[in-house]
Design a protein around this motif. Structure first.
Motif, PDB file in Angstrom:
ATOM      1  N   ASP A 178       8.596 103.654 -30.211  1.00 45.07           N
ATOM      2  CA  ASP A 178       8.564 104.006 -28.779  1.00 45.07           C
ATOM      3  C   ASP A 178       8.062 102.831 -27.955  1.00 45.07           C
ATOM      4  OD1 ASP A 178       9.547 106.415 -29.477  1.00 45.07           O
ATOM      5  OD2 ASP A 178       7.671 107.528 -29.254  1.00 45.07           O
ATOM      6  N   LEU A 179       7.050 102.135 -28.471  1.00 46.98           N
ATOM      7  CA  LEU A 179       6.514 100.989 -27.717  1.00 46.98           C
ATOM      8  C   LEU A 179       7.530  99.858 -27.635  1.00 46.98           C
ATOM      9  CD1 LEU A 179       2.783 100.164 -28.442  1.00 46.98           C
ATOM     10  CD2 LEU A 179       3.819 101.205 -26.436  1.00 46.98           C
ATOM     11  N   ILE A 180       8.261  99.631 -28.724  1.00 49.27           N
ATOM     12  CA  ILE A 180       9.284  98.573 -28.710  1.00 49.27           C
ATOM     13  C   ILE A 180      10.331  98.899 -27.637  1.00 49.27           C
ATOM     14  CG2 ILE A 180      11.193  97.526 -30.039  1.00 49.27           C
ATOM     15  CD1 ILE A 180       9.382  97.836 -32.555  1.00 49.27           C
ATOM     16  N   LEU A 181      10.667 100.174 -27.537  1.00 53.53           N
ATOM     17  CA  LEU A 181      11.653 100.581 -26.533  1.00 53.53           C
ATOM     18  C   LEU A 181      11.135 100.320 -25.114  1.00 53.53           C
ATOM     19  CD1 LEU A 181      14.183 101.798 -27.846  1.00 53.53           C
ATOM     20  CD2 LEU A 181      13.649 103.904 -26.656  1.00 53.53           C
ATOM     21  N   VAL A 182       9.894 100.690 -24.872  1.00 52.16           N
ATOM     22  CA  VAL A 182       9.294 100.446 -23.545  1.00 52.16           C
ATOM     23  C   VAL A 182       9.331  98.943 -23.268  1.00 52.16           C
ATOM     24  CG1 VAL A 182       7.152 100.552 -22.187  1.00 52.16           C
ATOM     25  CG2 VAL A 182       7.771 102.462 -23.663  1.00 52.16           C
ATOM     26  N   PHE A 183       8.963  98.152 -24.290  1.00 50.02           N
ATOM     27  CA  PHE A 183       8.948  96.696 -24.105  1.00 50.02           C
ATOM     28  C   PHE A 183      10.346  96.172 -23.781  1.00 50.02           C
ATOM     29  CE2 PHE A 183       9.938  92.579 -25.911  1.00 50.02           C
ATOM     30  CZ  PHE A 183       9.100  91.767 -25.156  1.00 50.02           C
ATOM     31  N   LEU A 184      11.355  96.609 -24.554  1.00 48.24           N
ATOM     32  CA  LEU A 184      12.704  96.057 -24.350  1.00 48.24           C
ATOM     33  C   LEU A 184      13.268  96.443 -22.984  1.00 48.24           C
ATOM     34  CD1 LEU A 184      14.335  96.514 -27.889  1.00 48.24           C
ATOM     35  CD2 LEU A 184      13.508  94.397 -26.842  1.00 48.24           C
ATOM     36  N   VAL A 185      13.024  97.677 -22.552  1.00 48.39           N
ATOM     37  CA  VAL A 185      13.515  98.094 -21.229  1.00 48.39           C
ATOM     38  C   VAL A 185      12.870  97.214 -20.159  1.00 48.39           C
ATOM     39  CG1 VAL A 185      13.465  99.950 -19.514  1.00 48.39           C
ATOM     40  CG2 VAL A 185      14.055 100.470 -21.887  1.00 48.39           C
ATOM     41  N   SER A 186      11.566  97.016 -20.278  1.00 44.20           N
ATOM     42  CA  SER A 186      10.858  96.194 -19.292  1.00 44.20           C
ATOM     43  C   SER A 186      11.353  94.744 -19.365  1.00 44.20           C
ATOM     44  CB  SER A 186       9.352  96.269 -19.578  1.00 44.20           C
ATOM     45  OG  SER A 186       8.693  95.310 -18.820  1.00 44.20           O
ATOM     46  N   PHE A 187      11.471  94.226 -20.577  1.00 41.99           N
ATOM     47  CA  PHE A 187      11.924  92.843 -20.753  1.00 41.99           C
ATOM     48  C   PHE A 187      13.289  92.645 -20.111  1.00 41.99           C
ATOM     49  CE2 PHE A 187      14.381  89.734 -23.170  1.00 41.99           C
ATOM     50  CZ  PHE A 187      13.583  88.611 -23.014  1.00 41.99           C
ATOM     51  N   PHE A 188      14.179  93.599 -20.341  1.00 39.82           N
ATOM     52  CA  PHE A 188      15.523  93.467 -19.782  1.00 39.82           C
ATOM     53  C   PHE A 188      15.470  93.473 -18.252  1.00 39.82           C
ATOM     54  CE2 PHE A 188      19.667  95.204 -18.477  1.00 39.82           C
ATOM     55  CZ  PHE A 188      20.412  94.095 -18.834  1.00 39.82           C
ATOM     56  N   GLY A 189      14.600  94.303 -17.691  1.00 37.27           N
ATOM     57  CA  GLY A 189      14.423  94.330 -16.231  1.00 37.27           C
ATOM     58  C   GLY A 189      13.962  92.962 -15.716  1.00 37.27           C
TER      59      GLY A 189
END
Ligand code: BTN
Length: 260
Positions: A181-192
């Motif tokens: 779940d944390l990796i997902l939060v990170f990737l969404v933010s990173f992509f933004g």
């Protein structure tokens, strides 16, 4: 194990198309080394390791990942040889880590060049490495380690010398947390943040980072190529360099370590 990560990325509306190359490894020496070994990797390739056995930190230091407890991942970013503002790619990655930590209601701080802290203790580090390709372009490998479920027993500060006292999500919140779940939060933010970079919103990237930078305005000592520079931190350049006021003259520091 990170069994559901690929599925979660695929099902995520924001990530499914840009992050189409996701390599999930059970165990690897270092995700950054693995990324370097790839032939012609595509832009925004993500390499995630369930377990990293020989993680690397900045300045040749060792990075301990503690088996399956923490997050170890690398991102591959393509950019032209004459590209500007490249230093901002590490800064925006730090912003994404900050947003990930803040999603857990923890207050995150940054430390130049590339550490993320909670209560002055290090929770995450970033290692950026440039790789040249046919003299035409190069790509950047941005490696991110986040301490998630490791504890003070793992850190064993008596036998391993940490530059900054370490901490983890578990130590700060008292509970275990899903790495997927944390990796997902990170990737969404990173992509933004990558989108903002693409649209040249450099100042927005810097301002977010600077707001979480307690050393801003302080007089510090920086070790650069073995030489000590004392000065007041007045800003960060649009390339992520530290701008120090040294007796009225602005010194640009592009690498080094603040030690006092
Ligand atoms: C530092 O704080 O010195 C940087 C630490 C970076 C660690 C990450 S973990 C994933 C990636 N692979 C590595 O070998 N290092 C980075």
């Amino acid at each position: 194990m990170l069994l559901n990560l690929r599925d979660k990325i695929r099902k995520n509306k924001i990530l499914s198309s840009p992050m189409n190359t996701v390599i999930i490894l059970d165990s690897v020496d270092s995700t950054n080394s693995y990324a370097k070994s790839l032939d012609n990797p595509s832009h925004l390739t993500v390499i995630v390791a369930n377990n990293q056995t020989k993680g690397r930190g900045r300045d040749g230091r060792e990075w301990k990942s503690f088996g399956e407890k923490n997050i170890s991942l690398s991102l591959i970013l393509d950019y032209p040889l004459d590209g500007d503002h490249l230093g901002l790619l590490s800064i925006l990655t730090a912003n994404a880590v900050v947003e990930t930590i803040e999603s857990l209601n923890l207050k995150a701080e940054v430390k130049w060049p590339n550490d993320i802290l909670v209560k002055s203790k290090k929770i995450s580090g970033i290692l950026s490495e440039a790789v040249f390709k046919n003299n035409k372009s190069k790509y950047l490998i941005v490696g991110v380690g986040i301490n998630v479920n490791s504890t003070s027993q793992d850190f064993d500060t008596e036998n391993f010398k940490y530059r900054l006292e370490p901490t983890s999500v578990k130590s700060e919140t008292g509970g275990s947390c899903s790495r997927e779940d944390l990796i997902l939060v990170f990737l969404v933010s990173f992509f933004g943040w990558i989108q903002k970079f693409k649209h040249k919103k450099y100042k927005e990237i810097l301002d977010f980072w600077l707001k979480r930078y307690p050393d801003f305005g302080r007089t510090v000592s920086v070790l650069k190529n073995g030489e000590q520079i004392d000065g007041k931190i007045v800003n960060l350049s649009l390339n992520g360099e530290l701008l120090l006021d040294v007796g009225g003259k602005i010194e640009i520091v592009n690498s080094g370590e603040i030690f006092a």
